[in-house]
Design an enzyme around this catalytic site. Structure first.
Site, PDB file in Angstrom:
ATOM      1  N   LYS A   1     -29.881  10.424   9.252  1.00  0.00           N
ATOM      2  CA  LYS A   1     -29.841  11.603   8.399  1.00  0.00           C
ATOM      3  C   LYS A   1     -28.929  12.669   9.004  1.00  0.00           C
ATOM      4  O   LYS A   1     -28.969  12.934  10.207  1.00  0.00           O
ATOM      5  CB  LYS A   1     -31.247  12.177   8.227  1.00  0.00           C
ATOM      6  CG  LYS A   1     -32.221  11.218   7.547  1.00  0.00           C
ATOM      7  CD  LYS A   1     -31.868  11.015   6.091  1.00  0.00           C
ATOM      8  CE  LYS A   1     -32.850  10.100   5.408  1.00  0.00           C
ATOM      9  NZ  LYS A   1     -32.631   9.980   3.968  1.00  0.00           N
TER      10      LYS A   1
ATOM     11  N   ASP B   1     -26.566   9.767   5.883  1.00  0.00           N
ATOM     12  CA  ASP B   1     -27.164  10.202   4.618  1.00  0.00           C
ATOM     13  C   ASP B   1     -27.377  11.705   4.663  1.00  0.00           C
ATOM     14  O   ASP B   1     -28.100  12.224   5.515  1.00  0.00           O
ATOM     15  CB  ASP B   1     -28.507   9.477   4.437  1.00  0.00           C
ATOM     16  CG  ASP B   1     -29.207   9.808   3.128  1.00  0.00           C
ATOM     17  OD1 ASP B   1     -28.678  10.624   2.348  1.00  0.00           O
ATOM     18  OD2 ASP B   1     -30.287   9.245   2.890  1.00  0.00           O
TER      19      ASP B   1
ATOM     20  N   GLU C   1     -24.056   8.746   2.314  1.00  0.00           N
ATOM     21  CA  GLU C   1     -24.987   8.663   1.184  1.00  0.00           C
ATOM     22  C   GLU C   1     -25.314  10.055   0.664  1.00  0.00           C
ATOM     23  O   GLU C   1     -25.524  10.984   1.440  1.00  0.00           O
ATOM     24  CB  GLU C   1     -26.256   7.954   1.658  1.00  0.00           C
ATOM     25  CG  GLU C   1     -27.293   7.726   0.581  1.00  0.00           C
ATOM     26  CD  GLU C   1     -28.434   6.873   1.101  1.00  0.00           C
ATOM     27  OE1 GLU C   1     -29.563   7.038   0.618  1.00  0.00           O
ATOM     28  OE2 GLU C   1     -28.199   6.037   2.008  1.00  0.00           O
TER      29      GLU C   1
ATOM     30  N   GLU D   1     -30.007   7.246  -5.730  1.00  0.00           N
ATOM     31  CA  GLU D   1     -31.464   7.339  -5.657  1.00  0.00           C
ATOM     32  C   GLU D   1     -32.004   8.509  -6.467  1.00  0.00           C
ATOM     33  O   GLU D   1     -33.160   8.493  -6.900  1.00  0.00           O
ATOM     34  CB  GLU D   1     -31.940   7.450  -4.210  1.00  0.00           C
ATOM     35  CG  GLU D   1     -31.598   8.744  -3.518  1.00  0.00           C
ATOM     36  CD  GLU D   1     -32.187   8.828  -2.111  1.00  0.00           C
ATOM     37  OE1 GLU D   1     -33.322   9.317  -1.974  1.00  0.00           O
ATOM     38  OE2 GLU D   1     -31.516   8.381  -1.171  1.00  0.00           O
TER      39      GLU D   1
ATOM     40  N   ASP E   1     -32.895   3.264  -7.661  1.00  0.00           N
ATOM     41  CA  ASP E   1     -34.234   3.565  -7.161  1.00  0.00           C
ATOM     42  C   ASP E   1     -35.212   3.084  -8.224  1.00  0.00           C
ATOM     43  O   ASP E   1     -35.116   3.473  -9.385  1.00  0.00           O
ATOM     44  CB  ASP E   1     -34.380   5.066  -6.926  1.00  0.00           C
ATOM     45  CG  ASP E   1     -35.738   5.451  -6.364  1.00  0.00           C
ATOM     46  OD1 ASP E   1     -36.739   5.224  -7.074  1.00  0.00           O
ATOM     47  OD2 ASP E   1     -35.808   5.982  -5.240  1.00  0.00           O
TER      48      ASP E   1
ATOM     49  N   HIS F   1     -32.102   1.926  -2.915  1.00  0.00           N
ATOM     50  CA  HIS F   1     -32.827   2.896  -2.104  1.00  0.00           C
ATOM     51  C   HIS F   1     -34.284   2.449  -2.022  1.00  0.00           C
ATOM     52  O   HIS F   1     -34.878   2.029  -3.009  1.00  0.00           O
ATOM     53  CB  HIS F   1     -32.748   4.276  -2.751  1.00  0.00           C
ATOM     54  CG  HIS F   1     -33.720   5.262  -2.181  1.00  0.00           C
ATOM     55  ND1 HIS F   1     -34.800   5.753  -2.881  1.00  0.00           N
ATOM     56  CD2 HIS F   1     -33.780   5.842  -0.961  1.00  0.00           C
ATOM     57  CE1 HIS F   1     -35.479   6.594  -2.128  1.00  0.00           C
ATOM     58  NE2 HIS F   1     -34.879   6.670  -0.960  1.00  0.00           N
TER      59      HIS F   1
END
Length: 432
Positions: free
Chosen positions: A200, A228, A254, A283, A306, A333
């Site tokens: 992240k 992400d 992402e 997602e 998703d 996701h």
């Protein structure tokens, strides 16, 4: 022989708010979601002959109460309907729910309203609503694509059962983790056979570089790193931020910006192409129309459907078909409550019946909450083992509901009494 309709009228729908205290360990933390409690609206449907069906939509903490109330308001569309009749014309049933003249105002085909197999090509395609996407793919074209993939299905199914489906992990990269814990997690997942690791990013570029450098150091240059941002940046920020992270050779960025910004994703994708960094998103995309435009604009190189975000499996199938036409890989996701359990079925279908390939395709894996399901996903040597039970793997164990239905489950009562979480507000008490 047609299915008997006897006893299959739907007579009851129960909706429960189920939450898990993941914020206590920093699990799920990213640039914008700093204290998430992974949750779901859990639905049990019963027919007059006693059969039950289970479904859920992944949410996050307090937002669950809104989704639960919305599902309850939709009961009138389903109670009294016969399950056989629903599946005989599923696309029409789906449109009835998503296009009610009053509920539609909250969408249309997006937001909270939208949260809520081995068929022939013709039967499968009959479940999909092609409205708004016929400029990319038509019903007739989709049928022909699936017919052309019939040869080799049995062999691909055999491969799937023997080898499983490749996975990547996000478990090393939550923002709330210490450097030492990141190191431990990297070793753990390397030992499990993982070659793809996601981190992240998005709060501070220097800290992002440091954390990503640590992961790159621990996993080695021969493994794959993805990052992400969870929609943290503007378009220009995303481009400049990723140029600074480019020396670490991330495979993709992402959700670099707003999930609704089609042209922004296209601009980021174009700017990062010389750095060999792909754009992954989906997602938080609300419906097949947004996916259509992302694909048309070359705004994504990895399509991240998703299972709980758009309007059910039939709309997800439409997205898979469009991604196939644009030669864009689908990497679902997952990781939230039940998402790993659900998307493994979707990706298995894609391999067996549509794309016929696992190359460059991965399913996200986060090792949390699987112990709460009757039929949990199984990941061995970094590959999802093909599920053997029928259904969508969404049924909770009874003990889980006793403990984690919010706010009256035994675990929530304990944690609230011990001051680990605040007392629920009035709306949450009504919902519980």
């Amino acid at each position: 022989m047609p299915l008997s309709r006897n006893g299959l009228n739907i007579v009851d729908i129960d909706v429960q708010d189920v939450r898990f205290p993941t914020s206590l360990g920093g699990h799920g933390s990213d640039a914008l979601h700093t204290d998430p409690n992974y949750s779901c609206a859990y639905v049990t449907t019963r027919t007059e002959n006693g059969q039950q069906g289970y479904g859920l939509t992944f949410t996050c903490g307090r937002g669950t109460e809104i989704v639960v109330l919305t599902i309850r308001s939709m009961k009138k569309f389903i109670l009294g309907r016969n399950a056989v009749d629903i599946f005989a014309n599923f696309s029409e049933f789906w449109r009835t729910i998503t296009n009610d003249s009053q509920m539609r105002w909250l969408g249309p085909e997006k937001g909270v309203v939208h949260f809520s197999s081995d068929l022939t090509p013709e039967e499968l395609i009959s479940t999909i609503d092609f409205r708004y996407i016929t400029d990319v793919i038509t019903k007739e074209e989709a049928i022909e694509i699936l017919k052309s993939k019939q040869n080799g299905k049995n062999e691909r199914e055999k491969i799937l059962k023997e080898k499983g489906y490749p996975a990547y992990t996000t478990q090393v990269g939550w923002m709330g983790y210490s450097d030492e814990f990141v190191k431990e997690q990297c070793k753990k997942y390397l030992d499990m056979g993982f070659t793809h690791f996601k981190v992240k990013v998005g709060r501070d570029v220097k800290d992002d570089y440091k954390r990503c450098s640590l992961v790159r150091k621990y996993i080695g240059d021969d493994k794959f790193l993805m990052v992400d941002a969870n929609q943290a940046w503007s378009v220009e920020e995303a481009i400049e931020w990723m140029k600074k992270l480019a020396p670490l050779k991330p495979m993709w960025i992402e959700e670099p910006t707003s999930p609704d910004d089609i042209l922004g994703h296209a601009a980021i994708s174009k700017a990062l192409q010389p750095y060999n960094i792909g754009v992954a998103t989906g997602e938080m995309c609300a419906n097949r129309v947004i996916f259509k435009q992302l694909l048309q604009s070359n705004g994504m190189q990895y399509c991240q459907i998703d299972s709980a975000r758009v309007g059910g499996i039939n709309e997800i199938l439409a997205i898979y078909l469009m991604a196939y036409k644009f030669n864009v890989k689908v990497c679902p996701h997952a990781g939230g409550v039940g998402l790993c359990e659900m998307v493994q079925h979707l990706q298995a279908w894609d391999f067996v019946s549509l794309s016929g390939s696992m190359e460059g395709r991965l399913i996200e894996y986060v090792d949390q909450q699987h112990e709460h399901f009757y039929d949990p996903c199984i990941v061995e040597r970094a590959r999802y083992i093909a599920p053997k039970q029928p259904g969508y793997s969404t049924q909770f164990l009874p003990e889980t509901l006793k403990k984690f239905v919010y706010p009256h489950g035994s675990e929530w009562k304990r944690m609230i009494n011990e001051g680990m979480f605040p007392e629920p507000d009035e709306a949450e008490l009504v919902n519980g």
